[in-house]
Design a protein around this motif. Structure first.
Motif, PDB file in Angstrom:
ATOM      1  N   ASP A  10       0.627  -1.200   0.064  1.00 34.16           N
ATOM      2  CA  ASP A  10       0.162  -0.102   0.095  1.00 34.16           C
ATOM      3  C   ASP A  10       0.680   1.132   0.040  1.00 34.16           C
ATOM      4  O   ASP A  10       0.402   2.213   0.133  1.00 34.16           O
ATOM      5  N   ARG A  11       2.212   1.082  -0.002  1.00 29.15           N
ATOM      6  CA  ARG A  11       3.123   2.260  -0.019  1.00 29.15           C
ATOM      7  C   ARG A  11       3.158   3.075   1.056  1.00 29.15           C
ATOM      8  O   ARG A  11       3.509   4.203   1.248  1.00 29.15           O
ATOM      9  N   ASP A  27       4.859  11.499  -6.995  1.00 26.36           N
ATOM     10  CA  ASP A  27       3.231  11.483  -7.413  1.00 26.36           C
ATOM     11  C   ASP A  27       2.581  10.605  -6.609  1.00 26.36           C
ATOM     12  O   ASP A  27       1.654  10.261  -7.126  1.00 26.36           O
ATOM     13  N   TRP A  28       2.904   9.920  -5.297  1.00 26.46           N
ATOM     14  CA  TRP A  28       2.264   9.034  -4.807  1.00 26.46           C
ATOM     15  C   TRP A  28       1.063   9.511  -3.678  1.00 26.46           C
ATOM     16  O   TRP A  28       1.403  10.753  -3.363  1.00 26.46           O
ATOM     17  N   ARG A  29       0.245   9.120  -3.624  1.00 28.96           N
ATOM     18  CA  ARG A  29      -0.824   9.617  -3.013  1.00 28.96           C
ATOM     19  C   ARG A  29      -0.491   9.721  -1.543  1.00 28.96           C
ATOM     20  O   ARG A  29      -0.651  10.549  -0.644  1.00 28.96           O
ATOM     21  N   VAL A  30       0.298   8.582  -1.043  1.00 26.51           N
ATOM     22  CA  VAL A  30       0.921   8.315   0.215  1.00 26.51           C
ATOM     23  C   VAL A  30       2.255   8.436   0.337  1.00 26.51           C
ATOM     24  O   VAL A  30       2.984   7.775  -0.439  1.00 26.51           O
TER      25      VAL A  30
END
Length: 154
Positions: free
Chosen positions: A44-45, A82-85
């Motif tokens: 889930d990064r 550019d990751w959400r988390v």
């Protein structure tokens, strides 16, 4: 941490970004000559385990510097990814380079017995002493072509 092809790709991307940040954007002298050897990212990064290596005497100093710069590194990562988390970073020392160095040192100190010529089964080949060239077949080695305990082959 379970690694899939997707998490390996994101780990490589994160490793490149972290390398750039440590090299050009963090100015802590304790982090000189620190190498990022690998990054494992959760599916889930949200979590990343970062493996670093340095001189063996500086492990505690480097971990302390990375812990104090963790927040700054995360904020710089947020700008460049550019990751959400942005993942929570867990820095760990990679001791595999120490193991490789230990093995290399051990291989340099090869004992003299390793230089002895051996047959295909790994036993040392007996070399006759210079004074034993009288050709007496009753000796242990026997004459060439002699079969132990039997007749000579023709």
């Amino acid at each position: 941490m379970k690694q899939t092809p997707a998490t390996r790709r994101t780990g490589e991307q994160l490793r490149e970004k972290l390398g750039y940040i440590l090299l050009f954007e963090i100015s802590d002298p304790r982090l000189d000559l620190v190498t990022i050897t690998g990054v494992e990212v959760s599916v889930d990064r949200a979590y990343a385990r970062v493996y670093v290596t340095c001189d063996a005497g500086r492990y505690d100093e480097v971990l302390e510097a990375l812990a104090s710069a963790r927040g700054r590194i995360r904020s710089l990562l947020a700008r460049s990814l550019d990751w959400r988390v942005v993942p929570e970073l867990d820095f760990r020392i990679d001791r595999s380079t120490d193991e490789a160095e230990h093995i290399a040192r051990a291989l340099e100190n090869v004992p003299a017995t390793m230089a002895v010529e051996k047959d295909e089964e790994g036993y040392p080949i007996q070399v006759d002493a210079p004074g034993d060239a009288d050709g007496d077949p009753s000796e242990e080695g026997g004459a060439p072509g002699a079969v132990p305990g039997g007749e000579a082959s023709a």
